[in-house]
Design a protein around this motif. Structure first.
Motif, mmCIF file in Angstrom:
data_model
loop_
_atom_site.group_PDB
_atom_site.id
_atom_site.type_symbol
_atom_site.label_atom_id
_atom_site.label_comp_id
_atom_site.label_asym_id
_atom_site.label_seq_id
_atom_site.Cartn_x
_atom_site.Cartn_y
_atom_site.Cartn_z
ATOM 1 N N MET A 1 0.737 -1.172 -0.072
ATOM 2 C CA MET A 1 0.170 -0.001 -0.010
ATOM 3 C C MET A 1 0.847 1.086 -0.042
ATOM 4 N N SER A 2 2.273 0.927 0.059
ATOM 5 C CA SER A 2 3.029 2.318 0.260
ATOM 6 C C SER A 2 2.788 3.201 -1.171
ATOM 7 N N ALA A 3 2.544 2.573 -2.399
ATOM 8 C CA ALA A 3 2.411 3.307 -3.485
ATOM 9 C C ALA A 3 0.883 4.089 -3.543
ATOM 10 N N ILE A 4 0.217 3.503 -3.070
ATOM 11 C CA ILE A 4 -1.115 4.373 -2.720
ATOM 12 C C ILE A 4 -0.913 5.532 -1.568
ATOM 13 N N ARG A 5 -0.047 5.313 -0.677
ATOM 14 C CA ARG A 5 0.325 6.179 0.544
ATOM 15 C C ARG A 5 0.913 7.470 -0.284
ATOM 16 N N ASP A 6 2.012 6.936 -0.986
ATOM 17 C CA ASP A 6 2.643 8.008 -1.716
ATOM 18 C C ASP A 6 1.952 8.969 -2.635
ATOM 19 N N LEU A 7 1.158 8.264 -3.472
ATOM 20 C CA LEU A 7 -0.003 8.952 -4.349
ATOM 21 C C LEU A 7 -0.882 9.924 -3.588
ATOM 22 N N LEU A 8 -1.355 9.501 -2.589
ATOM 23 C CA LEU A 8 -2.162 10.426 -1.543
ATOM 24 C C LEU A 8 -1.506 11.508 -1.023
ATOM 25 N N THR A 9 -0.254 11.175 -0.431
ATOM 26 C CA THR A 9 0.484 12.267 0.230
ATOM 27 C C THR A 9 1.018 13.157 -0.891
ATOM 28 N N ALA A 10 1.405 12.845 -2.135
ATOM 29 C CA ALA A 10 1.561 14.008 -3.369
ATOM 30 C C ALA A 10 0.520 14.648 -3.591
ATOM 31 N N LEU A 11 -0.784 14.026 -3.924
ATOM 32 C CA LEU A 11 -1.893 14.634 -4.032
ATOM 33 C C LEU A 11 -2.036 15.843 -3.062
ATOM 34 N N ARG A 12 -2.323 15.476 -1.923
ATOM 35 C CA ARG A 12 -2.864 16.216 -0.589
ATOM 36 C C ARG A 12 -1.669 17.243 -0.485
ATOM 37 N N GLY A 13 -0.279 16.939 -0.931
ATOM 38 C CA GLY A 13 0.710 18.222 -0.760
ATOM 39 C C GLY A 13 0.522 19.316 -2.223
ATOM 40 N N ARG A 14 -0.518 18.955 -3.026
ATOM 41 C CA ARG A 14 -0.670 20.231 -3.965
ATOM 42 C C ARG A 14 -1.382 21.484 -3.402
ATOM 43 N N PRO A 15 -1.273 22.560 -3.778
ATOM 44 C CA PRO A 15 -1.853 23.672 -3.295
ATOM 45 C C PRO A 15 -3.389 23.451 -3.391
ATOM 46 N N GLY A 16 -4.260 23.852 -2.386
ATOM 47 C CA GLY A 16 -5.730 23.787 -2.571
ATOM 48 C C GLY A 16 -6.513 22.317 -2.575
ATOM 49 N N VAL A 17 -5.387 21.282 -2.094
ATOM 50 C CA VAL A 17 -6.090 20.000 -1.883
ATOM 51 C C VAL A 17 -6.587 19.866 -0.643
ATOM 52 N N ASP A 18 -7.764 19.549 -0.227
ATOM 53 C CA ASP A 18 -7.929 19.419 0.974
ATOM 54 C C ASP A 18 -8.044 18.078 1.532
ATOM 55 N N ALA A 19 -8.359 17.223 0.367
ATOM 56 C CA ALA A 19 -8.221 15.553 0.659
ATOM 57 C C ALA A 19 -8.206 14.726 -0.611
ATOM 58 N N ALA A 20 -7.507 13.760 -0.411
ATOM 59 C CA ALA A 20 -7.382 12.791 -1.677
ATOM 60 C C ALA A 20 -7.657 11.274 -1.025
ATOM 61 N N ILE A 21 -8.506 10.632 -1.411
ATOM 62 C CA ILE A 21 -9.164 9.304 -0.662
ATOM 63 C C ILE A 21 -9.555 8.393 -1.923
ATOM 64 N N VAL A 22 -8.786 7.337 -1.518
ATOM 65 C CA VAL A 22 -9.022 6.164 -2.447
ATOM 66 C C VAL A 22 -10.504 5.373 -1.756
ATOM 67 N N VAL A 23 -11.318 5.277 -2.636
ATOM 68 C CA VAL A 23 -12.627 4.640 -2.126
ATOM 69 C C VAL A 23 -12.956 3.473 -2.916
ATOM 70 N N GLY A 24 -13.526 2.384 -2.185
ATOM 71 C CA GLY A 24 -13.994 1.217 -2.846
ATOM 72 C C GLY A 24 -15.196 1.270 -3.369
ATOM 73 N N ARG A 25 -15.624 0.326 -4.442
ATOM 74 C CA ARG A 25 -16.958 0.602 -5.312
ATOM 75 C C ARG A 25 -17.978 0.454 -3.906
ATOM 76 N N ASP A 26 -17.690 -0.189 -2.701
ATOM 77 C CA ASP A 26 -18.525 -0.264 -1.741
ATOM 78 C C ASP A 26 -18.835 0.909 -0.927
ATOM 79 N N GLY A 27 -18.149 2.017 -1.302
ATOM 80 C CA GLY A 27 -18.162 3.244 -0.537
ATOM 81 C C GLY A 27 -17.265 3.290 0.739
ATOM 82 N N LEU A 28 -16.400 2.458 0.651
ATOM 83 C CA LEU A 28 -15.489 2.316 2.056
ATOM 84 C C LEU A 28 -14.240 3.016 1.769
ATOM 85 N N VAL A 29 -13.702 3.614 2.778
ATOM 86 C CA VAL A 29 -12.347 4.282 2.441
ATOM 87 C C VAL A 29 -11.356 2.882 2.427
#
Length: 118
Positions: A1-29
């Motif tokens: 999962m570190s690749a996902i974590r890296d992606l989310l951290t990079a996205l969250r580090g962009r100016p103006g990004v409040d959240a980056a969430i990977v969500v399952g088709r079932d609606g769970l985080v």
């Protein structure tokens, strides 16, 4: 999962990004990076309905399955829902100051690579 974590951290580090969430088709985080005060579980729970509605519109318009959905709200900011795979999507919340254009282009350009992370 570190690749996902890296992606989310990079996205969250962009100016103006409040959240980056990977969500399952079932609606769970599956994983997320978000600022304090973002109710990630409640937001993610709405993703399946958005995905279904987007697919239905695409079918009715003969355009195919949903790929990306952009929502704009009255108090500002955007929500971008990008389908990564059959089982997971990326939901990015932007504040009103964020420039969504470059992010949307990057999500489109990097879709296959992002999908390989989940």
């Amino acid at each position: 999962m570190s690749a996902i974590r890296d992606l989310l951290t990079a996205l969250r580090g962009r100016p103006g990004v409040d959240a980056a969430i990977v969500v399952g088709r079932d609606g769970l985080v599956i994983d997320d990076e978000s600022r304090d005060g973002v109710d990630r579980e409640r937001i993610a729970a709405h993703a399946p309905a958005l995905l279904t509605a987007g697919d239905d519109v695409g079918a009715a318009a003969n355009r195919g399955a949903l790929v990306t959905l952009v929502l704009e709200h009255e108090r500002g900011g955007l929500a971008i829902l990008s389908v990564l795979s059959r089982d997971a999507s990326l939901l990015v919340l932007l504040d009103p100051s964020a420039d969504a254009g470059p992010l949307l282009q990057e999500l489109r350009r990097e879709r296959a690579r992002l999908a390989s992370l989940v």
